[in-house]
Write an enzyme that holds these catalytic residues in place. Structure first.
Site, PDB file in Angstrom:
ATOM      1  N   LYS A 177       1.066   4.254  -2.800  1.00  0.00           N
ATOM      2  CA  LYS A 177       0.676   5.508  -2.532  1.00  0.00           C
ATOM      3  C   LYS A 177       1.935   6.457  -2.871  1.00  0.00           C
ATOM      4  CE  LYS A 177      -3.757   4.794  -1.515  1.00  0.00           C
ATOM      5  NZ  LYS A 177      -4.590   5.451  -2.648  1.00  0.00           N
TER       6      LYS A 177
ATOM      7  N   TYR B  51       0.648  -1.344  -0.012  1.00  0.00           N
ATOM      8  CA  TYR B  51      -0.133   0.129  -0.060  1.00  0.00           C
ATOM      9  C   TYR B  51       0.933   1.300   0.061  1.00  0.00           C
ATOM     10  CZ  TYR B  51      -3.827   3.164   1.627  1.00  0.00           C
ATOM     11  OH  TYR B  51      -4.723   3.894   1.425  1.00  0.00           O
TER      12      TYR B  51
ATOM     13  N   ILE C 294      -9.200   9.038   8.261  1.00  0.00           N
ATOM     14  CA  ILE C 294     -10.460   9.541   7.890  1.00  0.00           C
ATOM     15  C   ILE C 294     -11.713   8.771   8.434  1.00  0.00           C
ATOM     16  CG2 ILE C 294     -11.875  10.438   5.878  1.00  0.00           C
ATOM     17  CD1 ILE C 294      -9.103  11.991   6.387  1.00  0.00           C
TER      18      ILE C 294
HETATM   19  N1  NAD Z   1     -10.167   5.968   4.495  1.00  0.00           N
HETATM   20  C1  NAD Z   1      -9.134   6.421   4.831  1.00  0.00           C
HETATM   21  O1  NAD Z   1      -8.713   6.715   5.938  1.00  0.00           O
HETATM   22  C2  NAD Z   1      -8.022   6.892   3.927  1.00  0.00           C
HETATM   23  C3  NAD Z   1      -6.995   7.243   4.095  1.00  0.00           C
HETATM   24  C4  NAD Z   1      -5.862   7.627   3.362  1.00  0.00           C
HETATM   25  C5  NAD Z   1      -6.114   7.519   1.911  1.00  0.00           C
HETATM   26  N2  NAD Z   1      -7.333   6.773   1.531  1.00  0.00           N
HETATM   27  C6  NAD Z   1      -7.645   6.540   0.284  1.00  0.00           C
HETATM   28  O2  NAD Z   1      -8.704   7.149  -0.136  1.00  0.00           O
HETATM   29  C7  NAD Z   1      -9.416   6.263  -1.296  1.00  0.00           C
HETATM   30  C8  NAD Z   1     -10.787   5.897  -0.902  1.00  0.00           C
HETATM   31  O3  NAD Z   1     -10.772   5.169   0.192  1.00  0.00           O
HETATM   32  P1  NAD Z   1     -12.094   4.863   1.010  1.00  0.00           P
HETATM   33  O4  NAD Z   1     -11.724   4.794   2.460  1.00  0.00           O
HETATM   34  O5  NAD Z   1     -13.152   5.732   0.700  1.00  0.00           O
HETATM   35  O6  NAD Z   1     -12.234   3.257   0.655  1.00  0.00           O
HETATM   36  P2  NAD Z   1     -13.513   2.343   0.344  1.00  0.00           P
HETATM   37  O7  NAD Z   1     -12.894   0.930   0.446  1.00  0.00           O
HETATM   38  O8  NAD Z   1     -14.597   2.885   1.308  1.00  0.00           O
HETATM   39  O9  NAD Z   1     -13.838   2.577  -1.096  1.00  0.00           O
HETATM   40  C9  NAD Z   1     -13.135   2.521  -2.249  1.00  0.00           C
HETATM   41  C10 NAD Z   1     -14.011   2.227  -3.316  1.00  0.00           C
HETATM   42  O10 NAD Z   1     -13.151   1.895  -4.449  1.00  0.00           O
HETATM   43  C11 NAD Z   1     -13.761   0.610  -5.348  1.00  0.00           C
HETATM   44  N3  NAD Z   1     -12.749  -0.068  -5.943  1.00  0.00           N
HETATM   45  C12 NAD Z   1     -11.764  -0.917  -5.505  1.00  0.00           C
HETATM   46  N4  NAD Z   1     -11.195  -1.557  -6.457  1.00  0.00           N
HETATM   47  C13 NAD Z   1     -11.673  -0.957  -7.444  1.00  0.00           C
HETATM   48  C14 NAD Z   1     -11.251  -1.029  -8.775  1.00  0.00           C
HETATM   49  N5  NAD Z   1     -10.233  -2.069  -9.555  1.00  0.00           N
HETATM   50  N6  NAD Z   1     -11.958  -0.367  -9.891  1.00  0.00           N
HETATM   51  C15 NAD Z   1     -12.922   0.412  -9.613  1.00  0.00           C
HETATM   52  N7  NAD Z   1     -13.362   0.730  -8.365  1.00  0.00           N
HETATM   53  C16 NAD Z   1     -12.640  -0.055  -7.282  1.00  0.00           C
HETATM   54  C17 NAD Z   1     -14.589   0.019  -4.164  1.00  0.00           C
HETATM   55  O11 NAD Z   1     -15.507  -0.908  -4.882  1.00  0.00           O
HETATM   56  C18 NAD Z   1     -15.063   0.979  -3.246  1.00  0.00           C
HETATM   57  O12 NAD Z   1     -16.453   1.478  -3.546  1.00  0.00           O
HETATM   58  C19 NAD Z   1      -8.231   4.988  -1.356  1.00  0.00           C
HETATM   59  O13 NAD Z   1      -7.531   5.395  -2.452  1.00  0.00           O
HETATM   60  C20 NAD Z   1      -7.485   5.102  -0.197  1.00  0.00           C
HETATM   61  O14 NAD Z   1      -6.603   4.438  -0.484  1.00  0.00           O
HETATM   62  C21 NAD Z   1      -8.139   6.608   2.439  1.00  0.00           C
END
Ligand code: NAD
Length: 245
Positions: free
Chosen positions: A156, A152, A185
């Protein structure tokens, strides 16, 4: 702030991506809901349309070049152009590296990093032709490294390299490419964290709280809008001050 702009948001079936799509729709954008889960795509599309927004749902797996080609063709057919791409689709497969399988490594790199590159590549011809475009790639505070996250963190930090290199390639074409690196988040993922671990994680954040999906969405809004017209190749950390590079 985005009246009439056409914005593709990957991974917008839930979580942060859904928050970005809903916010952009409220700001007047025509939003493209793009996720590999068809039921989620339909739900978010319906919700935005019910709230008088403009949305088009296209089921897409960002690891598949054929899906991305179909996505771009559908968007161009339907809306005639593409102004904004938010590369948000991402996953984790956390495990210590001595136990990480090749599949766990490949899947995370394929979705988070290669998927972002393929989507950039697919929208660039349209953006180059019109000398205008905004690309925002979602990185993570985990880019600085975390145990159990070699795949991961590599994906990133890779996104940051992609962002900077692409910004240098397309700056002269009026295309801004930036990254947003969220910290801790409040999402479905963090709600699953045991309260005692949550407390420890929050203690080391200067603002002493988790961030919200809305706070990530408003940073993306700034970078997708003309309010950030002279900013490119940058990473904005939305993490309550946890990391200060
Ligand atoms: N939640 C956090 O605290 C956090 C922190 C830092 C970064 N992020 C980043 O933010 C982004 C969103 O995170 P989140 O927490 O909303 O995650 P989440 O798992 O709630 O949502 C991710 C979405 O991406 C979709 N997805 C996964 N693989 C896919 C693919 N191959 N093609 C199309 N869609 C696909 C999933 O179906 C899902 O709807 C991610 O890139 C994550 O790495 C999240």
């Amino acid at each position: 702030m985005l009246k009439g702009k056409v914005a593709i948001i990957t991974g917008s079936g839930q979580g942060i991506g859904k928050g970005i799509a809903c916010r952009f729709a409220r700001e007047g954008a025509k939003v493209v809901i793009c996720d590999m889960k068809e039921d989620l795509v339909k739900q978010v599309e319906k919700r935005i349309i019910e709230q008088n927004g403009i949305a088009l749902g296209v089921m897409t797996d960002v690891t598949k070049a054929a899906d991305i080609k179909n996505l771009v063709e559908k968007v161009l057919d339907h809306f005639g152009t593409i102004d904004i791409l938010i590369n948000n689709a991402g996953i984790t497969r956390d495990v210590m590296s001595h136990r990480m399988s090749e599949e766990q490594w490949d899947l995370v790199i394929d979705i988070n990093l290669k998927g972002s590159f393929l989507c950039c590549q697919a929208v660039l011809p349209t953006m180059r032709d019109k000398n205008y475009g905004k690309i925002v790639n979602i990185s993570s505070a985990a880019r600085f490294g975390n145990p159990g996250q070699v795949n991961y963190a590599a994906s990133k930090e890779g996104i940051v390299g992609l962002t900077r290199s692409l910004a240098k390639e397309v700056g002269a074409k009026g295309i801004n490419v930036n990254a947003v690196a969220p910290g801790f988040i409040e999402t479905a993922m963090s709600k699953a964290v045991p309260p005692e671990i949550l407390k420890e994680k929050v203690k080391i954040i200067p603002m002493l709280r988790q961030g919200t999906v809305e706070e990530v969405a408003s940073t993306c809004l700034f970078l997708a809008s003309d309010e950030s017209s002279f900013i490119t190749g940058q990473v904005i950390h939305v993490d309550g001050g946890r990391y200060m590079p």
